[in-house]
Design a protein around this motif. Structure first.
Motif, PDB file in Angstrom:
ATOM      1  N   ILE A  68       0.843  -1.189   0.000  1.00 31.97           N
ATOM      2  CA  ILE A  68       0.000   0.000   0.000  1.00 31.97           C
ATOM      3  C   ILE A  68       0.882   1.245   0.000  1.00 31.97           C
ATOM      4  O   ILE A  68       2.033   1.187   0.432  1.00 31.97           O
ATOM      5  N   ASP A  69       0.341   2.356  -0.460  1.00 33.20           N
ATOM      6  CA  ASP A  69       1.084   3.613  -0.476  1.00 33.20           C
ATOM      7  C   ASP A  69       1.071   4.217   0.937  1.00 33.20           C
ATOM      8  O   ASP A  69       0.098   4.845   1.345  1.00 33.20           O
TER       9      ASP A  69
ATOM     10  N   GLN B 132      -3.723  -7.066   3.843  1.00 38.76           N
ATOM     11  CA  GLN B 132      -3.474  -7.608   5.196  1.00 38.76           C
ATOM     12  C   GLN B 132      -1.989  -7.473   5.558  1.00 38.76           C
ATOM     13  O   GLN B 132      -1.640  -7.005   6.645  1.00 38.76           O
ATOM     14  N   GLN B 133      -1.122  -7.866   4.618  1.00 35.90           N
ATOM     15  CA  GLN B 133       0.331  -7.797   4.884  1.00 35.90           C
ATOM     16  C   GLN B 133       0.785  -6.348   5.071  1.00 35.90           C
ATOM     17  O   GLN B 133       1.569  -6.040   5.970  1.00 35.90           O
ATOM     18  N   SER B 134       0.276  -5.443   4.223  1.00 36.62           N
ATOM     19  CA  SER B 134       0.659  -4.026   4.310  1.00 36.62           C
ATOM     20  C   SER B 134       0.234  -3.420   5.640  1.00 36.62           C
ATOM     21  O   SER B 134       0.970  -2.638   6.239  1.00 36.62           O
TER      22      SER B 134
ATOM     23  N   ASN C 105       1.233  -1.337  10.986  1.00 45.82           N
ATOM     24  CA  ASN C 105       0.876  -1.365  12.419  1.00 45.82           C
ATOM     25  C   ASN C 105       2.081  -1.661  13.303  1.00 45.82           C
ATOM     26  O   ASN C 105       2.167  -1.182  14.435  1.00 45.82           O
ATOM     27  N   ALA C 106       3.018  -2.453  12.781  1.00 44.41           N
ATOM     28  CA  ALA C 106       4.213  -2.803  13.574  1.00 44.41           C
ATOM     29  C   ALA C 106       5.118  -1.591  13.760  1.00 44.41           C
ATOM     30  O   ALA C 106       5.865  -1.507  14.739  1.00 44.41           O
TER      31      ALA C 106
ATOM     32  N   LEU D  72     -11.383  -5.579   4.217  1.00 48.73           N
ATOM     33  CA  LEU D  72     -11.740  -4.902   2.974  1.00 48.73           C
ATOM     34  C   LEU D  72     -13.243  -4.984   2.747  1.00 48.73           C
ATOM     35  O   LEU D  72     -13.839  -6.049   2.893  1.00 48.73           O
ATOM     36  N   ALA D  73     -13.852  -3.845   2.399  1.00 48.22           N
ATOM     37  CA  ALA D  73     -15.278  -3.844   2.059  1.00 48.22           C
ATOM     38  C   ALA D  73     -15.398  -3.838   0.539  1.00 48.22           C
ATOM     39  O   ALA D  73     -14.776  -3.007  -0.124  1.00 48.22           O
ATOM     40  N   VAL D  74     -16.158  -4.771  -0.007  1.00 49.19           N
ATOM     41  CA  VAL D  74     -16.319  -4.843  -1.467  1.00 49.19           C
ATOM     42  C   VAL D  74     -17.793  -4.963  -1.833  1.00 49.19           C
ATOM     43  O   VAL D  74     -18.608  -5.417  -1.030  1.00 49.19           O
ATOM     44  N   LEU D  75     -18.100  -4.598  -3.056  1.00 47.41           N
ATOM     45  CA  LEU D  75     -19.471  -4.739  -3.540  1.00 47.41           C
ATOM     46  C   LEU D  75     -19.792  -6.217  -3.772  1.00 47.41           C
ATOM     47  O   LEU D  75     -20.822  -6.708  -3.356  1.00 47.41           O
ATOM     48  N   ALA D  76     -18.872  -6.907  -4.455  1.00 50.85           N
ATOM     49  CA  ALA D  76     -19.099  -8.328  -4.758  1.00 50.85           C
ATOM     50  C   ALA D  76     -17.903  -9.150  -4.303  1.00 50.85           C
ATOM     51  O   ALA D  76     -16.762  -8.798  -4.599  1.00 50.85           O
TER      52      ALA D  76
END
Length: 366
Positions: free
Chosen positions: A137-138, A171-173, A178-179, A189-193
């Protein structure tokens, strides 16, 4: 204390709807033909270092987009409402910040933001940031969000799941972030489908066509796929993207958003009813099992060559070199745009009923 960088203003959406946390790299020529890109990707170049040439849809394909939008607007509005209500129940509204994953997540994040505004009369902040498979992730974008909203409860949003590669990347990012930081991220993650059964916040597990998957930048605010190429980008800057202003005359990004948003009030009853009926089935990664079976059945060497689900199959047809398309006959009448694209590009279609997806795109080994 690292200085907080400022993103570039870009995209054809209103800043009320979304703020892109990206660096505008429109002046750099990065587009390569699908053939060239495929060779480079398969010989080890990371996909985020170059861009596909934007697909210019035929009149027949655009007519199909509008027809699909009419057919599915209500179904999408219901799925948006279901996801939005789950997010509010989980995170509350006080510190909620919606963060879409560029670029398939952007229109979905805007719709969720608009639904929350309609339903609760609260304007929640909404940003789009980049995530890249294998590169994460950025983090510059995440730091920017925390500088603007120190108590942010960030909810990540995407359009759909395939085999769950981005879900795992997220999840890994988040674990890594967090560490090393005081602020903490929730990687759900929230997704439509969610046909891949990879997440617990979803509008539906049906693999149905989200019309914004049909097109590229012209339904995503005229923004390209995101780029991370350190030959011309600074290491701790935002990930980059292009803003294709020259496609303004064929841009349907806001048409799409307005058409689906217009259904929100009339689907409220359906949303409430479906939420009460929806038993939260567990995350089983069932989709990945389907993909592994396809890989084995067809003797495919690399699992990355199997792209399951309507959204991913569309992407294979638009910007990769397809070998063939597998279609689940049960969904045949919902896959008109896939059949049209396959015909335009002379890609063979094969029936394959034994998968948890409506269709699956297979990439050719070059």
């Amino acid at each position: 204390m690292r200085l907080v960088m400022q993103p570039d203003k870009m995209g054809s959406y209103s800043s009320e709807d979304v703020v892109f946390l990206l660096r505008d790299i429109s002046n750099i020529k990065l587009e390569l033909t699908n053939e060239k890109r495929e060779r480079l990707i398969q010989s080890g170049t990371h996909y985020s270092e170059m861009l596909p040439v934007e697909y210019h849809p035929s009149d027949a394909y655009m007519a199909l987009f509008y027809k699909t939008l009419d057919d599915y607007a209500q179904r999408i509005a219901i799925a948006v409402g279901i996801v939005a209500e789950q997010i509010v129940a989980r995170q509350g509204l006080k510190h909620l910040v919606l963060v879409s994953l560029a670029r398939a997540g952007t229109p979905i994040g805007i719709l969720i933001k608009r639904y929350i505004k309609m339903r609760y009369n609260v304007g929640v902040p909404h940003y789009t940031i980049s995530i890249l498979r294998g590169r994460g992730i950025d983090e510059t974008a995440i730091r920017y969000i925390f500088s603007e909203h120190p108590l942010a409860a960030i909810q990540f949003i995407d359009g759909w799941t395939g085999k769950g590669a981005i879900t795992k990347e997220l999840q890994q990012s988040c674990e890594l972030f967090n560490a090393n930081n005081v602020q903490q991220l929730d990687s759900t993650l929230a997704v439509l489908a969610d046909p891949g059964h990879c997440t617990s916040i979803y509008g539906t597990r049906e693999d149905f066509l989200i019309p914004s998957a049909c097109l590229n930048s012209t339904v995503s605010g005229l923004v390209s796929r995101t780029v991370l190429n350190l030959q011309f980008m600074q290491e701790h800057d935002f990930h980059g993207a292009k803003y294709y202003k020259e496609l303004e005359d064929v841009d349907v990004s806001n048409v799409y958003i307005d058409r689906v948003s217009a259904c929100f009030k009339q689907v409220q009853h359906d949303v409430t009813q479906q939420i009460s009926e929806q038993s939260q089935s567990p995350v089983t990664w069932q989709g990945l099992k389907s993909v592994q079976a396809i890989q084995q059945d067809l003797g495919i060497t690399n699992i990355h060559f199997v792209k399951p689900g309507v959204g991913e199959t569309t992407r294979v047809l638009l910007r990769r070199i397809p070998w063939k398309i597998l279609i689940n006959p049960k969904y045949m009448n919902e896959l008109e745009h896939i059949l049209l694209l396959a015909k335009e590009k002379n890609v063979p279609i094969e029936e394959y009923p034994n998968m948890s997806y409506a269709c699956c795109g297979l990439i050719k080994e070059v």
